[in-house]
Motif scaffolding. Structure first.
Motif, PDB file in Angstrom:
ATOM      1  N   GLN A  75      61.440 -53.606 -33.812  1.00 17.29           N
ATOM      2  CA  GLN A  75      60.502 -52.595 -34.312  1.00 17.29           C
ATOM      3  C   GLN A  75      59.492 -52.251 -33.231  1.00 17.29           C
ATOM      4  OE1 GLN A  75      58.937 -52.513 -38.485  1.00 17.29           O
ATOM      5  NE2 GLN A  75      56.994 -53.143 -37.546  1.00 17.29           N
ATOM      6  N   ARG A  76      59.109 -50.969 -33.192  1.00 18.50           N
ATOM      7  CA  ARG A  76      57.959 -50.557 -32.389  1.00 18.50           C
ATOM      8  C   ARG A  76      56.834 -50.132 -33.319  1.00 18.50           C
ATOM      9  NH1 ARG A  76      53.662 -49.799 -31.102  1.00 18.50           N
ATOM     10  NH2 ARG A  76      52.853 -48.576 -29.361  1.00 18.50           N
ATOM     11  N   THR A  77      56.985 -48.902 -33.915  1.00 14.33           N
ATOM     12  CA  THR A  77      55.882 -48.405 -34.756  1.00 14.33           C
ATOM     13  C   THR A  77      56.095 -48.661 -36.233  1.00 14.33           C
ATOM     14  OG1 THR A  77      56.848 -46.234 -35.200  1.00 14.33           O
ATOM     15  CG2 THR A  77      55.602 -46.470 -33.147  1.00 14.33           C
ATOM     16  N   GLY A  78      57.366 -48.774 -36.650  1.00 12.76           N
ATOM     17  CA  GLY A  78      57.649 -48.865 -38.080  1.00 12.76           C
ATOM     18  C   GLY A  78      57.677 -47.516 -38.775  1.00 12.76           C
ATOM     19  N   HIS A  79      57.826 -46.414 -38.001  1.00 10.10           N
ATOM     20  CA  HIS A  79      58.014 -45.098 -38.636  1.00 10.10           C
ATOM     21  C   HIS A  79      59.365 -45.039 -39.367  1.00 10.10           C
ATOM     22  CE1 HIS A  79      54.595 -43.551 -36.313  1.00 10.10           C
ATOM     23  NE2 HIS A  79      54.656 -42.448 -37.027  1.00 10.10           N
ATOM     24  N   GLY A  80      60.317 -45.802 -38.866  1.00  9.09           N
ATOM     25  CA  GLY A  80      61.641 -45.818 -39.498  1.00  9.09           C
ATOM     26  C   GLY A  80      61.968 -47.216 -40.010  1.00  9.09           C
ATOM     27  N   ALA A  81      60.965 -47.877 -40.553  1.00  8.58           N
ATOM     28  CA  ALA A  81      61.141 -49.284 -40.951  1.00  8.58           C
ATOM     29  C   ALA A  81      62.174 -49.429 -42.068  1.00  8.58           C
ATOM     30  CB  ALA A  81      59.798 -49.846 -41.423  1.00  8.58           C
ATOM     31  N   GLY A 134      60.283 -35.338 -30.481  1.00 12.52           N
ATOM     32  CA  GLY A 134      60.407 -34.933 -31.868  1.00 12.52           C
ATOM     33  C   GLY A 134      59.111 -34.330 -32.380  1.00 12.52           C
ATOM     34  N   SER A 135      59.032 -34.165 -33.692  1.00 14.14           N
ATOM     35  CA  SER A 135      57.859 -33.497 -34.263  1.00 14.14           C
ATOM     36  C   SER A 135      56.612 -34.372 -34.178  1.00 14.14           C
ATOM     37  CB  SER A 135      58.132 -33.120 -35.720  1.00 14.14           C
ATOM     38  OG  SER A 135      58.268 -34.282 -36.513  1.00 14.14           O
ATOM     39  N   ALA A 136      56.788 -35.696 -34.216  1.00 15.10           N
ATOM     40  CA  ALA A 136      55.640 -36.603 -34.265  1.00 15.10           C
ATOM     41  C   ALA A 136      55.545 -37.395 -32.963  1.00 15.10           C
ATOM     42  CB  ALA A 136      55.773 -37.565 -35.445  1.00 15.10           C
ATOM     43  N   VAL A 139      55.805 -41.532 -32.702  1.00 19.26           N
ATOM     44  CA  VAL A 139      56.952 -42.413 -32.952  1.00 19.26           C
ATOM     45  C   VAL A 139      57.399 -43.019 -31.620  1.00 19.26           C
ATOM     46  CG1 VAL A 139      57.695 -40.983 -34.909  1.00 19.26           C
ATOM     47  CG2 VAL A 139      58.878 -40.778 -32.732  1.00 19.26           C
ATOM     48  N   GLY A 140      58.158 -44.105 -31.718  1.00 21.43           N
ATOM     49  CA  GLY A 140      58.594 -44.833 -30.532  1.00 21.43           C
ATOM     50  C   GLY A 140      59.742 -44.136 -29.815  1.00 21.43           C
ATOM     51  N   VAL A 141      59.733 -44.279 -28.495  1.00 23.31           N
ATOM     52  CA  VAL A 141      60.755 -43.634 -27.659  1.00 23.31           C
ATOM     53  C   VAL A 141      62.150 -44.155 -27.998  1.00 23.31           C
ATOM     54  CG1 VAL A 141      61.585 -43.534 -25.263  1.00 23.31           C
ATOM     55  CG2 VAL A 141      59.186 -43.060 -25.782  1.00 23.31           C
ATOM     56  N   GLY A 149      67.646 -37.726 -32.100  1.00 20.94           N
ATOM     57  CA  GLY A 149      66.389 -37.055 -31.797  1.00 20.94           C
ATOM     58  C   GLY A 149      66.467 -35.538 -31.864  1.00 20.94           C
ATOM     59  N   ILE A 150      65.882 -35.027 -32.950  1.00 19.47           N
ATOM     60  CA  ILE A 150      65.830 -33.573 -33.184  1.00 19.47           C
ATOM     61  C   ILE A 150      64.366 -33.163 -33.085  1.00 19.47           C
ATOM     62  CG2 ILE A 150      66.139 -31.829 -35.009  1.00 19.47           C
ATOM     63  CD1 ILE A 150      68.770 -32.793 -34.488  1.00 19.47           C
ATOM     64  N   GLY A 151      64.006 -32.308 -32.153  1.00 22.76           N
ATOM     65  CA  GLY A 151      62.602 -31.955 -31.982  1.00 22.76           C
ATOM     66  C   GLY A 151      62.322 -30.487 -32.184  1.00 22.76           C
ATOM     67  N   GLY A 194      73.609 -44.558 -32.530  1.00 17.09           N
ATOM     68  CA  GLY A 194      73.939 -45.763 -33.309  1.00 17.09           C
ATOM     69  C   GLY A 194      72.745 -46.609 -33.707  1.00 17.09           C
ATOM     70  N   LYS A 195      71.508 -46.104 -33.461  1.00 12.90           N
ATOM     71  CA  LYS A 195      70.279 -46.866 -33.751  1.00 12.90           C
ATOM     72  C   LYS A 195      70.379 -48.270 -33.125  1.00 12.90           C
ATOM     73  CE  LYS A 195      67.228 -45.483 -35.929  1.00 12.90           C
ATOM     74  NZ  LYS A 195      66.030 -44.669 -35.594  1.00 12.90           N
ATOM     75  N   GLY A 196      70.020 -49.315 -33.873  1.00 10.49           N
ATOM     76  CA  GLY A 196      69.990 -50.651 -33.270  1.00 10.49           C
ATOM     77  C   GLY A 196      71.325 -51.383 -33.333  1.00 10.49           C
TER      78      GLY A 196
HETATM   79  C1  LIG Z   1      56.167 -38.513 -39.504  1.00 13.63           C
HETATM   80  C2  LIG Z   1      57.553 -38.663 -38.921  1.00 13.63           C
HETATM   81  C3  LIG Z   1      58.093 -37.622 -38.177  1.00 13.63           C
HETATM   82  C4  LIG Z   1      59.375 -37.730 -37.628  1.00 13.63           C
HETATM   83  N1  LIG Z   1      59.895 -36.684 -36.919  1.00 13.63           N
HETATM   84  C5  LIG Z   1      61.138 -36.784 -36.406  1.00 13.63           C
HETATM   85  C6  LIG Z   1      61.710 -35.710 -35.683  1.00 13.63           C
HETATM   86  O1  LIG Z   1      61.111 -34.650 -35.510  1.00 13.63           O
HETATM   87  N2  LIG Z   1      62.963 -35.856 -35.200  1.00 13.63           N
HETATM   88  C7  LIG Z   1      63.672 -37.015 -35.346  1.00 13.63           C
HETATM   89  O2  LIG Z   1      64.793 -37.090 -34.839  1.00 13.63           O
HETATM   90  N3  LIG Z   1      63.142 -38.054 -36.013  1.00 13.63           N
HETATM   91  C8  LIG Z   1      61.917 -37.953 -36.560  1.00 13.63           C
HETATM   92  N4  LIG Z   1      61.397 -38.992 -37.269  1.00 13.63           N
HETATM   93  C9  LIG Z   1      62.193 -40.205 -37.442  1.00 13.63           C
HETATM   94  C10 LIG Z   1      61.933 -41.168 -36.290  1.00 13.63           C
HETATM   95  O3  LIG Z   1      62.480 -40.670 -35.094  1.00 13.63           O
HETATM   96  C11 LIG Z   1      62.580 -42.508 -36.636  1.00 13.63           C
HETATM   97  O4  LIG Z   1      61.906 -43.039 -37.750  1.00 13.63           O
HETATM   98  C12 LIG Z   1      62.544 -43.489 -35.474  1.00 13.63           C
HETATM   99  O5  LIG Z   1      63.326 -44.588 -35.827  1.00 13.63           O
HETATM  100  C13 LIG Z   1      61.155 -43.936 -35.165  1.00 13.63           C
HETATM  101  O6  LIG Z   1      61.198 -44.848 -34.107  1.00 13.63           O
HETATM  102  P1  LIG Z   1      60.106 -46.006 -34.005  1.00 13.63           P
HETATM  103  O7  LIG Z   1      60.484 -46.888 -32.907  1.00 13.63           O
HETATM  104  O8  LIG Z   1      58.773 -45.348 -33.988  1.00 13.63           O
HETATM  105  O9  LIG Z   1      60.295 -46.686 -35.429  1.00 13.63           O
HETATM  106  P2  LIG Z   1      60.609 -48.195 -35.828  1.00 13.63           P
HETATM  107  O10 LIG Z   1      60.443 -48.205 -37.317  1.00 13.63           O
HETATM  108  O11 LIG Z   1      59.817 -49.146 -35.046  1.00 13.63           O
HETATM  109  O12 LIG Z   1      62.154 -48.364 -35.510  1.00 13.63           O
HETATM  110  C14 LIG Z   1      63.089 -47.792 -36.387  1.00 13.63           C
HETATM  111  C15 LIG Z   1      64.472 -48.197 -36.006  1.00 13.63           C
HETATM  112  O13 LIG Z   1      64.817 -47.651 -34.732  1.00 13.63           O
HETATM  113  C16 LIG Z   1      65.663 -48.562 -34.047  1.00 13.63           C
HETATM  114  N5  LIG Z   1      64.966 -49.056 -32.867  1.00 13.63           N
HETATM  115  C17 LIG Z   1      63.631 -49.103 -32.646  1.00 13.63           C
HETATM  116  N6  LIG Z   1      63.385 -49.631 -31.434  1.00 13.63           N
HETATM  117  C18 LIG Z   1      64.567 -49.938 -30.896  1.00 13.63           C
HETATM  118  C19 LIG Z   1      64.966 -50.528 -29.677  1.00 13.63           C
HETATM  119  N7  LIG Z   1      64.076 -50.920 -28.741  1.00 13.63           N
HETATM  120  N8  LIG Z   1      66.299 -50.694 -29.443  1.00 13.63           N
HETATM  121  C20 LIG Z   1      67.228 -50.313 -30.361  1.00 13.63           C
HETATM  122  N9  LIG Z   1      66.894 -49.760 -31.531  1.00 13.63           N
HETATM  123  C21 LIG Z   1      65.576 -49.561 -31.801  1.00 13.63           C
HETATM  124  C22 LIG Z   1      65.954 -49.698 -34.995  1.00 13.63           C
HETATM  125  O14 LIG Z   1      67.099 -49.359 -35.760  1.00 13.63           O
HETATM  126  C23 LIG Z   1      64.721 -49.683 -35.871  1.00 13.63           C
HETATM  127  O15 LIG Z   1      64.944 -50.270 -37.138  1.00 13.63           O
HETATM  128  C24 LIG Z   1      60.123 -38.899 -37.833  1.00 13.63           C
HETATM  129  C25 LIG Z   1      59.585 -39.946 -38.603  1.00 13.63           C
HETATM  130  C26 LIG Z   1      58.318 -39.824 -39.142  1.00 13.63           C
HETATM  131  C27 LIG Z   1      57.786 -40.948 -39.984  1.00 13.63           C
END
Ligand SMILES: Cc1cc2nc3c(=O)[nH]c(=O)nc-3n(C[C@H](O)[C@H](O)[C@H](O)COP(=O)(O)OP(=O)(O)OC[C@H]3O[C@@H](n4cnc5c(N)ncnc54)[C@H](O)[C@@H]3O)c2cc1C
Length: 461
Positions: A75-81, A134-136, A139-141, A149-151, A194-196
């Motif tokens: 996890q980084r931010t938990g936006h996609g927890a 992306g839009s926000a 969120v974590g890279v 990633g759709i922006g 493929g996410k994680g």
């Molecule tokens: C307000 C908001 C706006 C958003 N806008 C967009 C948008 O415009 N376009 C879009 O495509 N998405 C968008 N998203 C979705 C966002 O891209 C995902 O939630 C993304 O997972 C966020 O990454 P994070 O690291 O911040 O989140 P986290 O919750 O920390 O990680 C989510 C998941 O990403 C994977 N992950 C994270 N870090 C790693 C790593 N180091 N290695 C491998 N896998 C990892 C894991 O599966 C993890 O469970 C949005 C989400 C929110 C809440």
């Protein structure tokens, strides 16, 4: 899955703490709070939280998990927890891996997996360069890129993960690999979409774009004009040239700091717009939408690219969120009517955001390197986002499912990984076509035979 950790493993887990440059925290210890996600509605109660100070800490953690029969989430931010309650789960937090280096000569950025996009925007902007975000921007890279990633500029420049040149990744069998189109090519394919599933990304190298300024923002209309605005948007948007990007959202924003008072506590409609063309060209394109009704707030104009977060103006502070989504192949008048029946001014929708994004353009074309990202041909995304405030928490998820179901007749059946934060295999399967799903599962078994990474949003055979 919740299991009870054998006592002998407690000592081994604590021994890991001494092998790390970063920290390991058990529940109640300082550092454990890093498990709390941005989406505070998602329960995150892992056995331990490792704040990795470098890739070696990730390697050590994954190797220890292999030895002890534990699993490792990231996890980084938990936006996609995704809920993690396993007593056998160690959560790697990547926040300390946040270095950002921009090389203006090659237009390549090397970014630690724990950076958030605003850091990259701010590092690239002084050179007149920009990452495809992306839009926000908070969120974590790595989380964003592993989901494709759709922006806001997706139609102009395509999928964000197509800009990636290399990953440094730790696989489930504890190897730190440099992954490119030529080295470990199957991982390069699978990490983009493929996410994680295939590993924990520690760093990314990607191409930057020579974009310093955009025309961006939103036209906000009163909720009473929702039908006129949405019906106009559905014919106007698909006719836009590729330099222009748009989404439309029915908003019910709370009266919070950062929300313009004119938008707070009522139903409004936002027509978002982002383009790399000059202001005059954009004015001409926007004229038909400005004429549909009188905007209550007109906030479209030239802005620095680094301020691209203003286009969607997503919330920054943590909140308890619920999201449902789908992909649409078309948006006929009947689909707009179906949406309005559940989220328009005549009803009291419990959702904060009901959003349609126009896709197509560069996204729909094949990328230079194939990846595990599917559904490039979808025409629109549909997202339904609610805040689980106590008075509506019970009805938000059911209503969101109703909205998505109402538009099923026009759905592709697919979903995007970044809008599918779940461990539910049936929902995750909809993010991929059959062969991609099978190949991701095969690669996961190959690179993680013990199933150490089998937790959260991952695809397994
Ligand atoms: C307000 C908001 C706006 C958003 N806008 C967009 C948008 O415009 N376009 C879009 O495509 N998405 C968008 N998203 C979705 C966002 O891209 C995902 O939630 C993304 O997972 C966020 O990454 P994070 O690291 O911040 O989140 P986290 O919750 O920390 O990680 C989510 C998941 O990403 C994977 N992950 C994270 N870090 C790693 C790593 N180091 N290695 C491998 N896998 C990892 C894991 O599966 C993890 O469970 C949005 C989400 C929110 C809440």
């Amino acid at each position: 899955m919740s299991t009870t950790l054998p006592t002998a493993h407690d000592d081994a887990l604590l021994a890991l703490r001494h092998r790390l440059d970063g920290t390991l925290a058990l529940a109640g210890e300082p550092g454990y709070e890093l498990a709390t996600p941005w989406n505070v509605a998602v329960p995150m109660t892992p056995r331990a939280v490792v704040a990795a100070a470098g890739p070696d800490d990730v390697v050590e953690t994954v190797r220890a998990a292999n030895e002890l029969g534990l699993r490792v989430a990231v996890q980084r931010t938990g936006h996609g927890a995704v809920a993690t309650d396993g007593d056998d789960v160690v959560l790697v937090h990547t926040g300390r891996l946040d270095g950002v280096h921009v090389d203006p000569a090659t237009r390549i950025a090397r970014i630690g997996a724990g950076a958030v996009w605003q850091q990259v925007l701010d590092a690239a902007a002084p050179h007149g360069l920009a990452p495809l975000v992306g839009s926000a921007p908070h969120v974590g890279v790595a989380g964003f890129l592993t989901g494709g990633g759709i922006g806001p500029l997706v139609r102009t420049f395509g999928l964000s993960s197509d800009t990636v040149r290399a990953f440094d990744v730790v696989t489930g069998d504890g190897r730190l690999l440099h992954v490119t189109p030529d080295e470990h090519a199957e991982l390069f394919w699978g990490l983009r979409g493929g996410k994680g599933t295939l590993g924990i990304v520690c760093a990314v190298e990607l191409d930057l774009l020579p974009v310093a300024e955009i025309v961006g923002g939103a036209l906000y209309f009163d909720g009473a004009d929702a039908a006129a605005v949405l019906h106009a948007w559905r014919t106007w948007a698909p006719a836009l040239p590729e330099h222009a990007n748009t989404s439309v959202a029915l908003l019910q924003l709370p009266p919070l700091p950062g929300v313009p008072p004119v938008l707070a506590g009522r139903l409004t409609v936002a027509v978002r717009f982002a383009s790399v063309e000059d202001a005059g060209t954009c004015e001409a394109l926007l004229a038909p939408m400005r004429a549909v009704a009188t905007p209550i707030l007109d906030a479209v104009g030239p802005i620095p690219h680094a301020a691209i977060g203003a286009v969607h103006a997503d919330p920054v502070d943590p909140l308890p969120g619920h999201e449902d989504s789908s992909l649409l192949r078309e948006l006929p008048a009947e689909a707009v009517d179906a949406l309005l029946a559940l989220a328009g001014p005549a009803v009291r929708s419990p959702q904060a955001v009901v959003e349609l994004r126009l896709l197509g353009g560069a996204l729909a074309r094949p990328a230079a390197h194939t990846s595990a990202f599917c559904h490039r041909g979808a025409a629109f995304t549909l997202s339904v986002i609610g805040v689980l405030a106590p008075e509506i928490a019970a009805i938000v998820p059911g209503h969101a499912a109703e909205v998505v179901a109402a538009l099923d007749p026009w759905s592709t059946g697919g979903r995007l990984p970044n809008f599918t934060a779940t461990a539910d295999p049936a929902l995750l399967a909809r993010c991929y076509d059959e062969s991609t799903l099978a190949w991701l599962g095969t690669l996961a078994e190959r690179h993680d035979p013990a199933g150490v990474l089998k937790v959260g949003q991952v695809v397994r055979g």
